[in-house]
Design a protein around this motif. Structure first.
Motif, PDB file in Angstrom:
ATOM      1  N   ALA A  47      -7.186 -22.196  -6.976  1.00 43.55           N
ATOM      2  CA  ALA A  47      -5.842 -22.074  -7.374  1.00 43.55           C
ATOM      3  C   ALA A  47      -5.491 -23.006  -8.709  1.00 43.55           C
ATOM      4  CB  ALA A  47      -5.188 -22.555  -6.212  1.00 43.55           C
ATOM      5  N   TYR A  48      -4.469 -22.412  -9.142  1.00 45.24           N
ATOM      6  CA  TYR A  48      -3.831 -23.408 -10.435  1.00 45.24           C
ATOM      7  C   TYR A  48      -3.103 -24.694  -9.508  1.00 45.24           C
ATOM      8  CZ  TYR A  48      -4.491 -20.068 -14.153  1.00 45.24           C
ATOM      9  OH  TYR A  48      -5.196 -19.366 -15.017  1.00 45.24           O
ATOM     10  N   PRO A  49      -3.190 -25.729 -10.218  1.00 48.71           N
ATOM     11  CA  PRO A  49      -2.389 -26.987  -9.605  1.00 48.71           C
ATOM     12  C   PRO A  49      -1.027 -26.573  -9.383  1.00 48.71           C
ATOM     13  CG  PRO A  49      -3.421 -27.579 -11.702  1.00 48.71           C
ATOM     14  CD  PRO A  49      -3.710 -26.155 -11.498  1.00 48.71           C
ATOM     15  N   GLY A  50      -0.538 -26.731  -8.151  1.00 48.14           N
ATOM     16  CA  GLY A  50       0.726 -26.432  -7.563  1.00 48.14           C
ATOM     17  C   GLY A  50       1.187 -24.956  -7.075  1.00 48.14           C
ATOM     18  N   PHE A  51      -0.091 -24.248  -6.997  1.00 48.06           N
ATOM     19  CA  PHE A  51      -0.004 -22.857  -6.779  1.00 48.06           C
ATOM     20  C   PHE A  51       0.562 -22.724  -5.174  1.00 48.06           C
ATOM     21  CE2 PHE A  51      -2.449 -19.838  -3.902  1.00 48.06           C
ATOM     22  CZ  PHE A  51      -2.071 -18.491  -4.413  1.00 48.06           C
ATOM     23  N   LYS A  52       1.448 -21.680  -5.076  1.00 48.07           N
ATOM     24  CA  LYS A  52       1.800 -21.541  -3.732  1.00 48.07           C
ATOM     25  C   LYS A  52       1.818 -20.272  -3.551  1.00 48.07           C
ATOM     26  CE  LYS A  52       4.821 -25.427  -2.483  1.00 48.07           C
ATOM     27  NZ  LYS A  52       3.604 -26.185  -3.014  1.00 48.07           N
ATOM     28  N   PRO A  53       1.308 -19.493  -2.344  1.00 43.44           N
ATOM     29  CA  PRO A  53       1.429 -18.235  -2.130  1.00 43.44           C
ATOM     30  C   PRO A  53       2.747 -17.928  -1.278  1.00 43.44           C
ATOM     31  CG  PRO A  53      -0.119 -19.255  -0.649  1.00 43.44           C
ATOM     32  CD  PRO A  53       0.251 -20.350  -1.528  1.00 43.44           C
ATOM     33  N   ALA A  85      13.165  -4.731  -5.729  1.00 39.32           N
ATOM     34  CA  ALA A  85      12.624  -4.293  -7.118  1.00 39.32           C
ATOM     35  C   ALA A  85      11.136  -5.362  -6.836  1.00 39.32           C
ATOM     36  CB  ALA A  85      13.460  -4.811  -8.189  1.00 39.32           C
ATOM     37  N   SER A  86      11.190  -6.428  -6.744  1.00 37.00           N
ATOM     38  CA  SER A  86       9.839  -7.267  -6.882  1.00 37.00           C
ATOM     39  C   SER A  86       8.656  -6.563  -6.065  1.00 37.00           C
ATOM     40  CB  SER A  86      10.300  -8.505  -6.081  1.00 37.00           C
ATOM     41  OG  SER A  86      10.678  -9.385  -6.873  1.00 37.00           O
ATOM     42  N   LEU A  87       9.299  -5.911  -4.791  1.00 32.14           N
ATOM     43  CA  LEU A  87       8.191  -5.440  -3.777  1.00 32.14           C
ATOM     44  C   LEU A  87       7.738  -4.238  -4.405  1.00 32.14           C
ATOM     45  CD1 LEU A  87       9.459  -6.364  -0.172  1.00 32.14           C
ATOM     46  CD2 LEU A  87       6.944  -7.048  -1.477  1.00 32.14           C
ATOM     47  N   ILE A  88       8.641  -3.337  -4.876  1.00 28.87           N
ATOM     48  CA  ILE A  88       8.095  -2.088  -5.330  1.00 28.87           C
ATOM     49  C   ILE A  88       7.321  -2.310  -6.805  1.00 28.87           C
ATOM     50  CG2 ILE A  88       8.845   0.101  -6.728  1.00 28.87           C
ATOM     51  CD1 ILE A  88      11.367   0.016  -4.985  1.00 28.87           C
ATOM     52  N   VAL A  89       7.511  -3.240  -7.684  1.00 25.29           N
ATOM     53  CA  VAL A  89       6.776  -3.324  -9.055  1.00 25.29           C
ATOM     54  C   VAL A  89       5.325  -4.179  -8.230  1.00 25.29           C
ATOM     55  CG1 VAL A  89       6.377  -4.911 -10.812  1.00 25.29           C
ATOM     56  CG2 VAL A  89       8.637  -3.634 -10.357  1.00 25.29           C
ATOM     57  N   LEU A  90       5.447  -4.863  -7.299  1.00 23.74           N
ATOM     58  CA  LEU A  90       4.040  -5.348  -6.706  1.00 23.74           C
ATOM     59  C   LEU A  90       3.206  -4.080  -6.223  1.00 23.74           C
ATOM     60  CD1 LEU A  90       2.281  -7.660  -5.911  1.00 23.74           C
ATOM     61  CD2 LEU A  90       3.501  -7.680  -3.735  1.00 23.74           C
ATOM     62  N   GLY A  91       4.002  -3.188  -5.640  1.00 25.94           N
ATOM     63  CA  GLY A  91       3.374  -2.105  -5.136  1.00 25.94           C
ATOM     64  C   GLY A  91       2.701  -1.367  -6.293  1.00 25.94           C
ATOM     65  N   ILE A  92       3.479  -1.120  -7.606  1.00 25.35           N
ATOM     66  CA  ILE A  92       2.990  -0.318  -8.503  1.00 25.35           C
ATOM     67  C   ILE A  92       1.711  -1.181  -9.088  1.00 25.35           C
ATOM     68  CG2 ILE A  92       3.440   0.322 -11.000  1.00 25.35           C
ATOM     69  CD1 ILE A  92       6.336   0.709  -9.997  1.00 25.35           C
ATOM     70  N   ASN A 108      -4.683  -0.671   6.728  1.00 23.46           N
ATOM     71  CA  ASN A 108      -4.547  -1.941   6.288  1.00 23.46           C
ATOM     72  C   ASN A 108      -6.048  -2.534   5.829  1.00 23.46           C
ATOM     73  OD1 ASN A 108      -4.403  -4.817   6.388  1.00 23.46           O
ATOM     74  ND2 ASN A 108      -4.167  -4.964   8.524  1.00 23.46           N
ATOM     75  N   SER A 109      -6.014  -3.157   4.797  1.00 16.45           N
ATOM     76  CA  SER A 109      -7.135  -3.552   3.840  1.00 16.45           C
ATOM     77  C   SER A 109      -7.525  -4.943   4.453  1.00 16.45           C
ATOM     78  CB  SER A 109      -7.062  -3.650   2.508  1.00 16.45           C
ATOM     79  OG  SER A 109      -5.947  -4.468   2.315  1.00 16.45           O
ATOM     80  N   TYR A 110      -6.814  -6.032   4.274  1.00 11.37           N
ATOM     81  CA  TYR A 110      -7.336  -7.184   4.785  1.00 11.37           C
ATOM     82  C   TYR A 110      -6.297  -8.160   5.181  1.00 11.37           C
ATOM     83  CZ  TYR A 110      -6.038  -8.464  -0.141  1.00 11.37           C
ATOM     84  OH  TYR A 110      -5.485  -8.407  -1.332  1.00 11.37           O
ATOM     85  N   TYR A 111      -4.975  -7.573   5.556  1.00 11.32           N
ATOM     86  CA  TYR A 111      -3.705  -8.503   5.845  1.00 11.32           C
ATOM     87  C   TYR A 111      -3.861  -8.704   7.543  1.00 11.32           C
ATOM     88  CZ  TYR A 111      -2.186  -7.307   1.391  1.00 11.32           C
ATOM     89  OH  TYR A 111      -2.227  -6.991  -0.056  1.00 11.32           O
ATOM     90  N   GLU A 112      -4.165 -10.149   7.532  1.00 12.94           N
ATOM     91  CA  GLU A 112      -4.503 -10.627   9.208  1.00 12.94           C
ATOM     92  C   GLU A 112      -2.816 -10.736   9.602  1.00 12.94           C
ATOM     93  OE1 GLU A 112      -7.094 -11.450  10.548  1.00 12.94           O
ATOM     94  OE2 GLU A 112      -8.402 -11.778   8.951  1.00 12.94           O
ATOM     95  N   THR A 113      -1.738 -10.907   8.992  1.00 18.00           N
ATOM     96  CA  THR A 113      -0.471 -10.996   9.408  1.00 18.00           C
ATOM     97  C   THR A 113      -0.004  -9.660  10.005  1.00 18.00           C
ATOM     98  OG1 THR A 113      -0.160 -12.248   7.271  1.00 18.00           O
ATOM     99  CG2 THR A 113       1.938 -11.775   8.714  1.00 18.00           C
ATOM    100  N   GLY A 121       1.833 -12.791   0.921  1.00 19.44           N
ATOM    101  CA  GLY A 121       0.929 -14.044   0.650  1.00 19.44           C
ATOM    102  C   GLY A 121      -0.363 -13.991   0.888  1.00 19.44           C
ATOM    103  N   GLU A 122      -0.797 -13.201   1.432  1.00 20.38           N
ATOM    104  CA  GLU A 122      -2.370 -12.921   1.466  1.00 20.38           C
ATOM    105  C   GLU A 122      -3.133 -12.218   0.469  1.00 20.38           C
ATOM    106  OE1 GLU A 122      -4.204 -11.862   5.355  1.00 20.38           O
ATOM    107  OE2 GLU A 122      -1.970 -11.880   6.113  1.00 20.38           O
ATOM    108  N   TYR A 123      -1.997 -11.789  -0.497  1.00 24.86           N
ATOM    109  CA  TYR A 123      -2.662 -10.884  -1.664  1.00 24.86           C
ATOM    110  C   TYR A 123      -3.964 -11.652  -2.278  1.00 24.86           C
ATOM    111  CZ  TYR A 123      -1.961  -7.200  -4.810  1.00 24.86           C
ATOM    112  OH  TYR A 123      -2.306  -6.081  -5.747  1.00 24.86           O
ATOM    113  N   ASN A 124      -3.757 -12.717  -2.854  1.00 24.34           N
ATOM    114  CA  ASN A 124      -4.666 -13.489  -3.601  1.00 24.34           C
ATOM    115  C   ASN A 124      -5.244 -14.733  -3.032  1.00 24.34           C
ATOM    116  OD1 ASN A 124      -5.021 -11.937  -6.127  1.00 24.34           O
ATOM    117  ND2 ASN A 124      -2.709 -12.270  -6.457  1.00 24.34           N
ATOM    118  N   GLY A 125      -4.352 -15.750  -2.621  1.00 19.97           N
ATOM    119  CA  GLY A 125      -4.855 -17.014  -2.143  1.00 19.97           C
ATOM    120  C   GLY A 125      -6.179 -17.019  -1.467  1.00 19.97           C
TER     121      GLY A 125
END
Lengths: 404, 404, 404, 404
Positions: free
Chosen positions: D344-350, D133-140, D83-88, D356-360
Motif C-alpha cells: 500500500a502507498y502511505p495513507g492508502f484507504k480501500p 458513473a464511478s461504478l460504471i467506469v470501474l466496471g469498464i 463471484n471471483s473473490y469477494y468475501e463481502t 474495497g476488496e478489489y486491490n488491497g
C-alpha cells in the motif's frame, strides 16, 4: 561489514559466545538434540555443529588465514552435513534430513567444537588482521543468531510431544517481569530521515548502506499488543472474519485452521480458559505480557481490526532512534513485525565471497521484524537491525506494535 | 490361537525373547534409537516401548489377570504413545510422529521394560490359565515380529545418513554363508490339498482355519533368485521396459525412479560395479546371495521377464510341507513374495477382543510372503506362516522364488 | 479370445454399437463433452474418439488387414491423443490432460468416427478372417465397456456443477421399476466347481482359462442390499465405527469424510431426508432400490456390520450359473462387489500383441465385481464376466449382495 | 476513485468495451471457452460471465441504483458461480472448478450479457449520478483488465494441447513491428518526487494517494531486454547458476526445471534453434522482440547476471513521467517487472464497500509491474498504473527493463 576490535575483546567475545551455546544445550538429552519436527527447523545438535562449521569453513579452511595448514579439516563429510545454504561451498544435506543424522554422535560434535575453538584461538594469538577480525566477529554474530534459533527450534520440536515437556522449568524466572504498558501513542512529524547503519562497529550487510527515506507524519505505539488485547480480537471473531485479512493470510488461516496464536490452547480449569506452552512448559496465560508467536498475517489482521496499521521499518527505526522515554518494549521482549517487505536498501551490495550469500538471497516474500526478544543474545541487536521471516511463520518470538 | 505350554517353557521363552530384544539395541546410541526416516518405520526406542505396552495393555491391565491391582499402570500417557493401531484401545500418536518423542527417555523406557517384565513373571508364578498362557505366547510372538522390524527399521533409518553407518560390523559373519543353488525346479501334481494351521501349538489367527484348496500341476524352484540373476535382469533393461510390469508397478518404477533393488548403489571401484548397503554397512555385492530388498512389483516383473511366475501361497505351503530335499532356502534366508493377495481364509474369524485387530483389518492390497529371513527370530516362522506387505514396499528382507 | 461369427451378425453388431454410442452423446453440448472433473474419468468427447482409435489402431493400421493401404491414417497426432494406456503403441497424452483438448473439435471427432466406420465396413465386406472377426468383436465389446464409462464419467463430471444438471430427465423411466426383494438366502453345498469361460463365443482373456476351484458350503443372498438397508447402517453409526472397517478403508473414510454413498446428500424437505443425484438429476431416494455408488470398503464394512460377508467371485459365478429362480437382480441392476481380489486365473495368458495389455496388467489392488448394471450394454455381460475396480472407487454403478 | 464523465462518453465506452470482449471470443469454439488448464487461470466463458456479473452485482443489485426493481436478478446461482473473490458477497465456486461448469451454456452467458447490457444502458439513460458513473467506469476498467486476462488465459489453456493450436493466425500482424532498441541508459538525479495519481480522471485505489518518495540518482534503460539478450543469458548458463538467483527463485527453477522462458521450446529446423508459442501458434523466435513470459525471479536473475538491477516502481514512474524521448517501449509492448513488492502507498484507504476488496487484500508477496502490453486495452494503462503478480508467475505478457 567493517569491524574495529581489539584482540582481547574478540577473544572474550568468542569464548563467551561459544560457551553460551553449550549452556543452552545443558538441559537437553542426546535424543532431545536429535529430533526435528518440521523441514524448517533444525535439531539442536545440528546448530552445535553448523556454528562450528562456519568458523572452520570461512576461516580455518581459508588459505589466507591458514597458509601453513596448521588446522587440517576435521572431517570431509561435515562440509556436506553442516553447510546450511551456501551454494558457493557446494552440495549439502537437504534441511529436512538433518534430524536423521544420528552419527556423528553428540560427543563427536562436542569434540569438533573443541578442536575448532582451539584453532581459532590459536589463530587469534598469531595476530588479528582486519579481514580475520571481521570474519570472527561475523562468526560470533552468526552464532548468536543460532542461539535464538536453538531456543525457537527446540521449543517447536518439543511442542510435538503430547507430554508438553519443558525445556527448562525456570527459564522465565531469570527474565524481568513484564509491566503492563498503557495503550498510548507517540507522534512524529514528516521528514527526510537517515535509515541504516553508519557506525564503525559491526553490522550485517543488509543494514547498509545508510540512505535517505521520506517519512510522512505518524503515530507509534508506546508498547506492544498484549495477550489481553489479543483475547479481545479472538472473542470478536477476528479469526473468522475474512474482511480483516490479506487474501494470502485468509488462505493460511483456513488451511491451518488457526484460531489463536501458536502454542496457545484451550485448557483445563487449572490453567484458566487458555494456557500457553513455552520453554517452561504449559502455563497459564499472563494477560499483561506481549502476545507472542503470531504470524505477520495475524499481526496485520489485528491492526486492521483496531483501525490501525503496522509501522514501516523506517518508522520503527526513526522512532526507536529518538530514544523518547515513553516508547517502551523495543528490545529484549518480542520481535515486532513491521509493514515492510524485506528488500535491499538502495545501493545494497553483498560481499563478493561465499559470505555474500548470508542475507541478500533471502530478499523475497519475507517481512522485516525490528527490536529483539528475550531470547536474543545480549549485545546482538541494535536500532538498525533487520530480522526477517515469512508472513505465515509463527515459531519465532514474534509480536507487534501498532502505528497509525 | 490355541496354546498348550508349560509354565517353565513360557517363562524361559518370555525371558529369552525380552532379553534378545535388548541385545538388538546394544549397538545403538540413544540418538540412533530416536530417529525415524519415514512414516512407515518406527524408531528403535518405540519398538522397545511398544512390545512392553502390549504385555501391559492386554495382560496386566486386564482385570481377569490382575484382579487385585497388583500392577498399577506405569504411565497413563504411554497408552497413547505406544499403542500402534488398536482402535479398541483408543486414540494414539500418529505413526509419523513417533520419532519426535524424545521424552520419555531411553532410560525411562528401559525401566518400563523391567517393571513390566517383573509383573508378568510374577503373574506367571501365580499360575497359568489357558487364557493367560495364550496371551503371553501371543506377546512373545508379537515381540519376535518386532525384533525383525527393529532390524529392518534401523537399517532404513540409518540408510538416510550419507555416511552409510553400520549397525554392527560383523552382523553377517554370524550367519551361514550362502551356497550357490542350481537353477532347477521340482514338479508337483494337481490335487485338493489342505492349507492352514491344524496343530495344537501357537499360530496367528490368519493361518486359520485349515481348509481345502485345489491346486493345478506346478513346478517350484529349488532355490531363490540370486544377485547374479538380478544383474541380468537389470542389464537386459528390466527396469525400463513397461511391458514387463503391472500397470501400478510401472507407475511406481517411474515415480520412484527405481533402477535396482533398495540399498544397491552403483559404486566406486573398491566395491565392484555395485555395492549394497546392509546392517554391516556398505559392502561389495555377493553374486551368489539371494537378491534382497525387492518389492512385489519387481519380483513379479522379474518372473515375467523369465517367462515364469511367482508361486501362490498354497503352492508354496504345499511344496514346503513336502519336505523334498531338493527344495532349499525356504527359511532363514529371505522372505519370498507369492502371487497371492493377502486375504482371509474361508471361515476366518478374528477373536472378539482388541487382539482381534491384530491381523484381519490389514487384509487389503497386500501380498503374502512365505518362509522367513536371517532376521527372523528363531522358532518364529513355520510352514503355515503368512507374512504380508504392500506390493511397493522394499525395506523388508524380501526375495523371490520362481514357479511355473 | 475365440470368436465364431457370421459376416452379417458382425456387421449388424458393429453398426448398432457405433450408433448407440452416438445416441448416448445426444443429450450433451460440446462443452458438456469437453469437461473432465478428475484424473480418473474422461471427457465424453474423448470416449467418442478413443473407441474409434481402437478400431483404427488395432485393425486398420494392421498391415495384415490393410495390405493395400486402402485406409490411410486419419491423423498422426490422434495416435498420441487417443491412446489410453497401450505402452506397445507408444507415448500418449497423460489422462489428466484429456479435458484440455478442445481441438480437434467435436465435429472433427464425429467425422473421424464416420471415416473409420466406413473403412471397417469396407473391410468386412472384403471377407472376414477369424483374426479380423476376433478383433472387430473385441472392438465392439471394448466400445460397449466405454458406453458404460461414458455414462459413469459424464455423471461424475456433471456432479461437480453445483446446479446438479441432469444428463437426461427421463433416463430411468425407460428402465424397469425395481421390486422390493425379500431378505432371504439360498444355500449351496461344498464342491469342486468349474469357473471361467468355456464356450465358443466371445469372452475377455481374463475369463480364461476355465479351471477348478474348491468351494466350501455357503449361503447367497437372493437380492441386493437396498437404500433402506443402507440407511440403517448409517443411522447405526456405520461410518463412524472403525471396528467395522478394513484399516485402509478406515483411512479412506477419514480422509474423504464419507458419511453416505457418493451422490447422496442430506437434502431439503421436498426430497425427504436424503436425496440422490443421478443421470436424471437430483431426486428423492427410492428406499427399495439397490444401494448404488458404494466402494468396496463400504460394501465390506456393511457386510461386517450385518455379521455377513461378501461372496467370492467363484461363489457368485457358481450361484449365478445354478439359475435358481429365487436368486434375483444378478444382471442389469448394479455391479456387485465380491470379496475376490482381481488376479489372474491359474494358467492365464494374455495375447502376445498390444491387445495383450487389455486386462492383465491391471491385476493388482483391485476387486472383482460381478453381474452388470442398468448402464451395461445389452448382451455385454455374462455369468463369467469379471469387472474390476479399486476398493476406494465409487463412481461406477456399484452395489453389493451378501453371503455367509 | 473519482470520475468526471459525460453521459455520452460513458455510454460509448461501455458499449465499446462490452463489444470488444465479444470480439476476443470470436475465434473460439464453445469447447475452447470451457477449458481450464490450471487453478490460477479461468475459462474464457467464465470471463464473459464474470465481467457481466460485476455490473449486475455492484450496480443493478444495488438498491441505490435500482430502487424500483426494474432489473430482476438474472439467475440466483450466478452469484455463486461468477463471484471471483469477494468475501463481502458471500460463498463462491472454488476457482479450480470454473472449467467444470459446462452449464449454463455459452448461449445462456451471451444472453446474460445482453440482458445486463440493456439494463445498464437503461440506467444510464435515467441519469448519471457521480456514484453511478464511478461504478460504471470501474466496471469498464475491470472488464478491460479481464480482456488482457482473457488472452493470457486462453493462451495458457491452449498451450496444454500438444497440437499447439493458434488462437488467431494473424494476431500479431495487426501490431506494429518492434524496432531494435539500442542498449543505452538515461540518467536521473536524486530528489524528492511525487508518486501516485493526482488527476481528476479514473484510477484504481492502489494508485492513491499521491505521496513523496526520495529517490537516489539512477540510470534507466531506454528499451526492454530482447530475446537476443536472453539467449546470451541462457547460453552463459544463467538457468544453472544458483548464485544469480534469489533463494526462492532457485527453488522454483529447480522444482519447475526452467531452462528458458515460458512457451519457448527447443525446436525443429524450420523454426531455428528456438521456437516460441503465442496467440498465433508456434513461430520462430524474433531476436529483436522484447523477451516475454518471464517471471520476476528470472528478471531479477538476469539483471544480476548483467551487473544491473530492476528499477523500483518509483524510479519507473518518475522516468516515464519525464517523457524523455530516448525512453522507449514504456507502453503497449510488455509489462515490466519492477524491484518493488506490491504494498500500500502511505495513507492508502480501500473504499468501505465490497469494491474495497478489489486491490488491497492482495498486497502480499507480489511485485509491481509497470507499463502495459500489446494485449492491454487501449486507454487502460497510465503512468501511475500498478499491475502486480507473484514472482514465480510467467503466463502474463511480462518482460523487464534494466536500471542501475
Amino acid at each position: 561489514m567493517q569491524a574495529k576490535y581489539t584482540l582481547s575483546s574478540i577473544t572474550q567475545a568468542f569464548i563467551a559466545t561459544r560457551s553460551h551455546t553449550l549452556s543452552l544445550a545443558a538441559p537437553l538429552s542426546e535424543a532431545d538434540m536429535q529430533i526435528q519436527s518440521d523441514d524448517f527447523v533444525s535439531p539442536s545438535k545440528w546448530h552445535l555443529a553448523h556454528t562450528t562449521w562456519f568458523f572452520e569453513e570461512f576461516i580455518l579452511k581459508n588459505l589466507e588465514f591458514n597458509p601453513t595448514g596448521f588446522h587440517s579439516l576435521f572431517s570431509e563429510p561435515y562440509r556436506f552435513l553442516f553447510n546450511s545454504y551456501y551454494e558457493t561451498i557446494g552440495a549439502r544435506l537437504p534441511q529436512k534430513n538433518r534430524g536423521l543424522i544420528s552419527r556423528p554422535s553428540l560427543q563427536e560434535i562436542l569434540n569438533y567444537r573443541q578442536v575448532v575453538d582451539k584453532a581459532i584461538l590459536a589463530l587469534i594469538e598469531q595476530g588479528l588482521s582486519d579481514a580475520l577480525a571481521s570474519l570472527i566477529v561475523l562468526g560470533i554474530h552468526h552464532e548468536q543468531q543460532h542461539q535464538e534459533l536453538f531456543l525457537t527450534d527446540i521449543l517447536f520440536n518439543l511442542s510435538h510431544n503430547p507430554l508438553k515437556p519443558e525445556y527448562q522449568s525456570h527459564f522465565f524466572s531469570k527474565k524481568t517481569l513484564v509491566a503492563p504498558i498503557k495503550n498510548s501513542f507517540s507522534s512524529f512529524k514528516a521528514g527526510l530521515v537517515s535509515i541504516g547503519h553508519a557506525h564503525d562497529d559491526f553490522c550485517f550487510d543488509n543494514e547498509l548502506p545508510q540512505h535517505q527515506v521520506f517519512i510522512a507524519p505518524f503515530k507509534f505505539a508506546d508498547g506492544l499488543v498484549t495477550n489481553a488485547d489479543w483475547l479481545n480480537f479472538i472473542e470478536d471473531g477476528g479469526y473468522n472474519n475474512p474482511l480483516l485479512w490479506l487474501a494470502d493470510g485468509w488462505k493460511t488461516v483456513q488451511a491451518s485452521q488457526w484460531q489463536m496464536p501458536l502454542y496457545w490452547q484451550k485448557s483445563a480449569d487449572s490453567l484458566g480458559e487458555y494456557g500457553r506452552y513455552s520453554l517452561d512448559g504449559l502455563q497459564p496465560l499472563n494477560l499483561s505480557e506481549p502476545v507472542c508467536h503470531i504470524s505477520f498475517f495475524e499481526a496485520d489482521a489485528y491492526a486492521r481490526w483496531c483501525g490501525k496499521r503496522l509501522p514501516t521499518e523506517a518508522e520503527w527505526e526513526f522512532a526507536a532512534a529518538s530514544k523518547m522515554p515513553e516508547i517502551l518494549q523495543l528490545y529484549s521482549e518480542r520481535w515486532q513485525w513491521t509493514a515492510s517487505p524485506y528488500i535491499a536498501y538502495p545501493g545494497f551490495k553483498p560481499t563478493a565471497d561465499a559470505v555474500g550469500e548470508y542475507n541478500g538471497k533471502f530478499m523475497n516474500g519475507q517481512y522485516v521484524l525490528r527490536g529483539s526478544s528475550f531470547a536474543t543474545a545480549e549485545g546482538h541487536a541494535r536500532v538498525t537491525y533487520r530480522n526477517f521471516f515469512y508472513p505465515h511463520q509463527r515459531w519465532q518470538f514474534t509480536s507487534l506494535r501498532l502505528a497509525e
